[in-house]
Design a protein around this motif. Structure first.
Motif, PDB file in Angstrom:
ATOM      1  N   ASP A  56       0.835  -1.208   0.000  1.00 52.82           N
ATOM      2  CA  ASP A  56       0.000   0.000   0.000  1.00 52.82           C
ATOM      3  C   ASP A  56       0.869   1.258   0.000  1.00 52.82           C
ATOM      4  OD1 ASP A  56      -2.320  -1.485  -0.017  1.00 52.82           O
ATOM      5  OD2 ASP A  56      -2.589  -1.426   2.162  1.00 52.82           O
ATOM      6  N   THR A  57       1.955   1.219   0.758  1.00 51.94           N
ATOM      7  CA  THR A  57       2.889   2.358   0.777  1.00 51.94           C
ATOM      8  C   THR A  57       3.487   2.578  -0.600  1.00 51.94           C
ATOM      9  OG1 THR A  57       3.436   2.001   3.104  1.00 51.94           O
ATOM     10  CG2 THR A  57       5.027   3.244   1.796  1.00 51.94           C
ATOM     11  N   LEU A  58       3.900   1.493  -1.259  1.00 52.56           N
ATOM     12  CA  LEU A  58       4.476   1.602  -2.599  1.00 52.56           C
ATOM     13  C   LEU A  58       3.471   2.155  -3.594  1.00 52.56           C
ATOM     14  CD1 LEU A  58       6.541  -1.704  -2.960  1.00 52.56           C
ATOM     15  CD2 LEU A  58       7.447   0.621  -3.099  1.00 52.56           C
ATOM     16  N   ARG A  59       2.253   1.666  -3.517  1.00 50.71           N
ATOM     17  CA  ARG A  59       1.216   2.130  -4.454  1.00 50.71           C
ATOM     18  C   ARG A  59       0.923   3.619  -4.257  1.00 50.71           C
ATOM     19  NH1 ARG A  59      -2.484  -3.331  -4.538  1.00 50.71           N
ATOM     20  NH2 ARG A  59      -2.155  -3.797  -6.761  1.00 50.71           N
ATOM     21  N   ALA A  60       0.831   4.047  -3.031  1.00 48.96           N
ATOM     22  CA  ALA A  60       0.573   5.462  -2.762  1.00 48.96           C
ATOM     23  C   ALA A  60       1.751   6.314  -3.241  1.00 48.96           C
ATOM     24  CB  ALA A  60       0.325   5.680  -1.276  1.00 48.96           C
ATOM     25  N   PHE A  61       2.961   5.836  -3.005  1.00 49.65           N
ATOM     26  CA  PHE A  61       4.160   6.563  -3.449  1.00 49.65           C
ATOM     27  C   PHE A  61       4.199   6.688  -4.967  1.00 49.65           C
ATOM     28  CE2 PHE A  61       8.529   6.050  -5.104  1.00 49.65           C
ATOM     29  CZ  PHE A  61       9.069   7.265  -4.690  1.00 49.65           C
ATOM     30  N   ALA A  62       3.807   5.646  -5.674  1.00 51.93           N
ATOM     31  CA  ALA A  62       3.912   5.610  -7.135  1.00 51.93           C
ATOM     32  C   ALA A  62       2.951   6.578  -7.826  1.00 51.93           C
ATOM     33  CB  ALA A  62       3.667   4.194  -7.646  1.00 51.93           C
ATOM     34  N   PHE A  70      15.265   2.319  -8.499  1.00 55.14           N
ATOM     35  CA  PHE A  70      15.689   1.873  -7.163  1.00 55.14           C
ATOM     36  C   PHE A  70      17.146   2.207  -6.882  1.00 55.14           C
ATOM     37  CE2 PHE A  70      13.042  -1.102  -9.491  1.00 55.14           C
ATOM     38  CZ  PHE A  70      11.885  -1.122  -8.732  1.00 55.14           C
ATOM     39  N   ASP A  71      17.465   2.338  -5.588  1.00 57.48           N
ATOM     40  CA  ASP A  71      18.882   2.384  -5.231  1.00 57.48           C
ATOM     41  C   ASP A  71      19.290   1.127  -4.450  1.00 57.48           C
ATOM     42  OD1 ASP A  71      18.337   2.787  -2.457  1.00 57.48           O
ATOM     43  OD2 ASP A  71      19.839   4.371  -2.304  1.00 57.48           O
ATOM     44  N   HIS A  72      18.382   0.136  -4.389  1.00 50.47           N
ATOM     45  CA  HIS A  72      18.712  -1.183  -3.848  1.00 50.47           C
ATOM     46  C   HIS A  72      17.776  -2.207  -4.482  1.00 50.47           C
ATOM     47  CE1 HIS A  72      15.090  -1.251  -1.353  1.00 50.47           C
ATOM     48  NE2 HIS A  72      15.408  -0.061  -0.868  1.00 50.47           N
ATOM     49  N   GLU A  73      18.075  -3.491  -4.268  1.00 48.70           N
ATOM     50  CA  GLU A  73      17.310  -4.551  -4.928  1.00 48.70           C
ATOM     51  C   GLU A  73      16.316  -5.261  -4.013  1.00 48.70           C
ATOM     52  OE1 GLU A  73      21.413  -4.660  -7.112  1.00 48.70           O
ATOM     53  OE2 GLU A  73      20.792  -4.637  -5.002  1.00 48.70           O
ATOM     54  N   HIS A  74      15.947  -4.656  -2.895  1.00 47.47           N
ATOM     55  CA  HIS A  74      15.255  -5.408  -1.857  1.00 47.47           C
ATOM     56  C   HIS A  74      13.729  -5.301  -1.891  1.00 47.47           C
ATOM     57  CE1 HIS A  74      19.231  -6.044  -0.483  1.00 47.47           C
ATOM     58  NE2 HIS A  74      19.397  -4.846   0.032  1.00 47.47           N
ATOM     59  N   VAL A  75      13.147  -4.559  -2.817  1.00 45.20           N
ATOM     60  CA  VAL A  75      11.684  -4.478  -2.888  1.00 45.20           C
ATOM     61  C   VAL A  75      11.136  -5.841  -3.306  1.00 45.20           C
ATOM     62  CG1 VAL A  75       9.713  -3.331  -3.951  1.00 45.20           C
ATOM     63  CG2 VAL A  75      11.819  -2.043  -3.531  1.00 45.20           C
ATOM     64  N   PRO A  76      10.156  -6.386  -2.587  1.00 43.41           N
ATOM     65  CA  PRO A  76       9.627  -7.708  -2.932  1.00 43.41           C
ATOM     66  C   PRO A  76       9.172  -7.791  -4.391  1.00 43.41           C
ATOM     67  CG  PRO A  76       8.806  -7.030  -0.780  1.00 43.41           C
ATOM     68  CD  PRO A  76       9.527  -5.849  -1.358  1.00 43.41           C
ATOM     69  N   THR A  77       9.553  -8.869  -5.045  1.00 39.69           N
ATOM     70  CA  THR A  77       9.246  -9.046  -6.470  1.00 39.69           C
ATOM     71  C   THR A  77       7.751  -8.949  -6.740  1.00 39.69           C
ATOM     72  OG1 THR A  77      11.157 -10.530  -6.591  1.00 39.69           O
ATOM     73  CG2 THR A  77       9.635 -10.550  -8.453  1.00 39.69           C
ATOM     74  N   GLU A  78       6.916  -9.543  -5.871  1.00 40.83           N
ATOM     75  CA  GLU A  78       5.476  -9.536  -6.099  1.00 40.83           C
ATOM     76  C   GLU A  78       4.903  -8.111  -6.008  1.00 40.83           C
ATOM     77  OE1 GLU A  78       6.177 -10.783  -1.741  1.00 40.83           O
ATOM     78  OE2 GLU A  78       7.067 -11.146  -3.726  1.00 40.83           O
ATOM     79  N   HIS A  79       5.539  -7.241  -5.212  1.00 38.26           N
ATOM     80  CA  HIS A  79       5.087  -5.847  -5.136  1.00 38.26           C
ATOM     81  C   HIS A  79       5.370  -5.115  -6.449  1.00 38.26           C
ATOM     82  CE1 HIS A  79       4.272  -6.774  -1.118  1.00 38.26           C
ATOM     83  NE2 HIS A  79       5.034  -5.913  -0.477  1.00 38.26           N
ATOM     84  N   LEU A  80       6.507  -5.407  -7.043  1.00 39.52           N
ATOM     85  CA  LEU A  80       6.851  -4.767  -8.314  1.00 39.52           C
ATOM     86  C   LEU A  80       5.894  -5.216  -9.414  1.00 39.52           C
ATOM     87  CD1 LEU A  80      10.746  -4.992  -8.186  1.00 39.52           C
ATOM     88  CD2 LEU A  80       9.248  -3.155  -7.396  1.00 39.52           C
ATOM     89  N   ARG A  81       5.506  -6.481  -9.377  1.00 44.54           N
ATOM     90  CA  ARG A  81       4.528  -6.962 -10.359  1.00 44.54           C
ATOM     91  C   ARG A  81       3.179  -6.253 -10.173  1.00 44.54           C
ATOM     92  NH1 ARG A  81       7.171 -10.934 -12.840  1.00 44.54           N
ATOM     93  NH2 ARG A  81       8.440 -12.394 -11.635  1.00 44.54           N
ATOM     94  N   ALA A  82       2.823  -5.987  -8.930  1.00 43.20           N
ATOM     95  CA  ALA A  82       1.567  -5.288  -8.659  1.00 43.20           C
ATOM     96  C   ALA A  82       1.623  -3.853  -9.203  1.00 43.20           C
ATOM     97  CB  ALA A  82       1.283  -5.278  -7.160  1.00 43.20           C
ATOM     98  N   LEU A  83       2.761  -3.181  -9.063  1.00 49.50           N
ATOM     99  CA  LEU A  83       2.902  -1.831  -9.602  1.00 49.50           C
ATOM    100  C   LEU A  83       2.777  -1.847 -11.125  1.00 49.50           C
ATOM    101  CD1 LEU A  83       5.791  -0.218  -7.515  1.00 49.50           C
ATOM    102  CD2 LEU A  83       3.334   0.053  -7.215  1.00 49.50           C
ATOM    103  N   PRO A  92      14.683  -1.232 -13.396  1.00 49.18           N
ATOM    104  CA  PRO A  92      14.408  -2.481 -14.107  1.00 49.18           C
ATOM    105  C   PRO A  92      13.151  -3.165 -13.578  1.00 49.18           C
ATOM    106  CG  PRO A  92      16.173  -2.812 -12.522  1.00 49.18           C
ATOM    107  CD  PRO A  92      15.882  -1.342 -12.531  1.00 49.18           C
ATOM    108  N   GLY A  93      12.512  -3.933 -14.453  1.00 49.74           N
ATOM    109  CA  GLY A  93      11.284  -4.614 -14.085  1.00 49.74           C
ATOM    110  C   GLY A  93      11.539  -5.832 -13.215  1.00 49.74           C
ATOM    111  N   PRO A  94      10.480  -6.384 -12.611  1.00 51.74           N
ATOM    112  CA  PRO A  94      10.639  -7.512 -11.692  1.00 51.74           C
ATOM    113  C   PRO A  94      11.247  -8.747 -12.333  1.00 51.74           C
ATOM    114  CG  PRO A  94       8.313  -7.110 -12.207  1.00 51.74           C
ATOM    115  CD  PRO A  94       9.076  -5.945 -12.720  1.00 51.74           C
ATOM    116  N   ASP A  95      10.952  -9.005 -13.613  1.00 50.23           N
ATOM    117  CA  ASP A  95      11.510 -10.192 -14.267  1.00 50.23           C
ATOM    118  C   ASP A  95      13.018 -10.095 -14.412  1.00 50.23           C
ATOM    119  OD1 ASP A  95       9.011 -11.302 -14.511  1.00 50.23           O
ATOM    120  OD2 ASP A  95       8.683 -10.572 -16.544  1.00 50.23           O
TER     121      ASP A  95
END
Length: 383
Positions: A56-62, A70-83, A92-95
């Motif tokens: 929800d935080t990511l969606r509101a931010f977007a 990103f400046d790191h690789e730690h965002v959960p992959t499934e969250h990136l797919r949701a965005l 880069p994309g989640p894939d």
């Protein structure tokens, strides 16, 4: 037409320097940061404080962002797919990014595309690690947690089965790799845009101390010209095969075969600006940060060629001398060409708080100037 808004997830020094590269282009940056004190949060005007692990935080931010990076690789992959499903460009994309998030996935894919890698496999417990060691000629071997490691964290040099317990305590899969008898560490940095344009920077030598990058020399001294080209082509191929958009750093081992012929093996991947590319801020026509911004916005990429025959980057690590600003007088007076980049971080022993760049025609002189400045800023030398 309004200028685009780049949403940057992560408030560290990489975000800070990426924001700096976007200022001359008139770009707007929006930052998702853990705390107001984070390096980039100190300089970006629009900052959202929140947890990148919360969808929800990511969606509101977007909302209001034209692209997310990103400046790191730690965002959960499934969250990136949701965005992406919400219609937000993620670069880069989640894939692609999953190959930098999960070392097991990375190794499997690199083997699939024929990239040279150390011998490796996922191991289930210390006994399995010992069995792997037998398969590759005995201890020592390297054990890595497949997710979450950086700067030597999550990596163990294991010399016996009894030594192998710690990596399994985290409760995540563990990757075992042969301990490579390498000549030195190299890095091939490239940038790729959504429509497939790509540029390659000179291959650099990366010198590590206690698992942390200490010095980068651009280009790598005495590197076989054919091997340098092979490393650049490998990095470009990996980026294309994995669908990377933005900056990709391919960390490499330089090896020597029984016949003395040089070779390379892929050690790690990073899909963001990288420590091995910090030299480009002053040593290249277009920095890694500027080209990363161009790539994620699908702008034409800039010239990656070096400005001088040699550029050396030294990281400034925290020590027992917290007031680094007082050291500027000496460093700047001694070397008017010195470039100092500080990250706005509290000084803690061993913490990366900045870096220095030097450049010129004579490698020995350029190295000495960078090393002196980094050591003086840290307080390990006083003259």
């Amino acid at each position: 037409m309004t200028f685009p808004v780049v949403g940057m997830v992560g408030g560290g020094q990489l975000a800070r320097m990426t924001h700096e590269a976007g200022i001359p282009l008139g770009l707007k940056f929006k930052l998702l940061s853990d705390t107001p004190q984070d390096s980039a949060a100190q300089v970006v005007s629009e900052v959202v404080i929140g947890d990148y692990r919360d969808l929800d935080t990511l969606r509101a931010f977007a909302q209001g962002c034209d692209v997310i990076t990103f400046d790191h690789e730690h965002v959960p992959t499934e969250h990136l797919r949701a965005l992406e499903a919400d219609g937000i460009p993620v670069r880069p994309g989640p894939d692609a990014l999953v190959h930098a998030q999960d070392k097991g996935v990375m190794r499997a894919r690199l083997l699939e595309i024929g990239a040279p890698c150390p011998r490796h496999r996922i191991v289930s417990d210390p006994a399995d690690a010992a069995a792997f060691a037998e398969e590759v000629g005995g201890f020592p071997v390297i054990l890595k947690t497949v997710r979450g490691g950086y700067d030597g964290k999550g990596v163990w040099v294991v010399r016996s089965e009894a030594d192998a317990a710690d990596p399994f305590r985290a409760g995540v899969p563990v990757l075992a790799e042969e301990k490579v008898d390498f000549v030195r560490e190299l890095a091939a940095n490239i940038v790729r845009s959504p429509h497939g344009q790509a540029v390659a920077y000179p291959v650099v030598e990366s010198i590590q101390v206690d698992g942390v990058c200490d010095t980068v020399i651009a280009p790598a001294p005495e590197l076989d010209e054919e091997l340098a080209g092979e490393a650049q082509q490998l990095a470009l191929r990996i980026a294309a095969e994995l669908g990377v958009v933005g900056h990709l750093a391919v960390e490499l081992f330089e090896t020597r075969g029984p016949d003395g012929k040089p070779g390379i093996l892929v050690n790690e991947l990073a899909m963001r600006p990288h420590n091995s590319g910090h030299w480009t801020m002053d040593g290249a026509i277009t920095s890694q940060f500027a080209n990363h911004v161009r790539a994620v916005l699908d702008l034409p990429l800039g010239d990656p060629r070096p400005r001088a025959p040699w550029t050396v980057m030294c990281n400034v690590l925290g020590g027992d001398y917290p007031d680094m600003y007082q050291a500027y007088l000496h460093c700047m007076a001694r070397d008017p060409q010195l470039k100092i980049h500080m990250y706005g971080k509290d000084v803690k022993p061993g913490r990366k708080v900045g870096h220095v760049n030097t450049y010129g025609d004579d490698l020995a002189d350029v190295r000495e100037r960078a090393r002196h400045a980094a050591d003086y800023l840290r307080g390990t030398i006083t003259e």
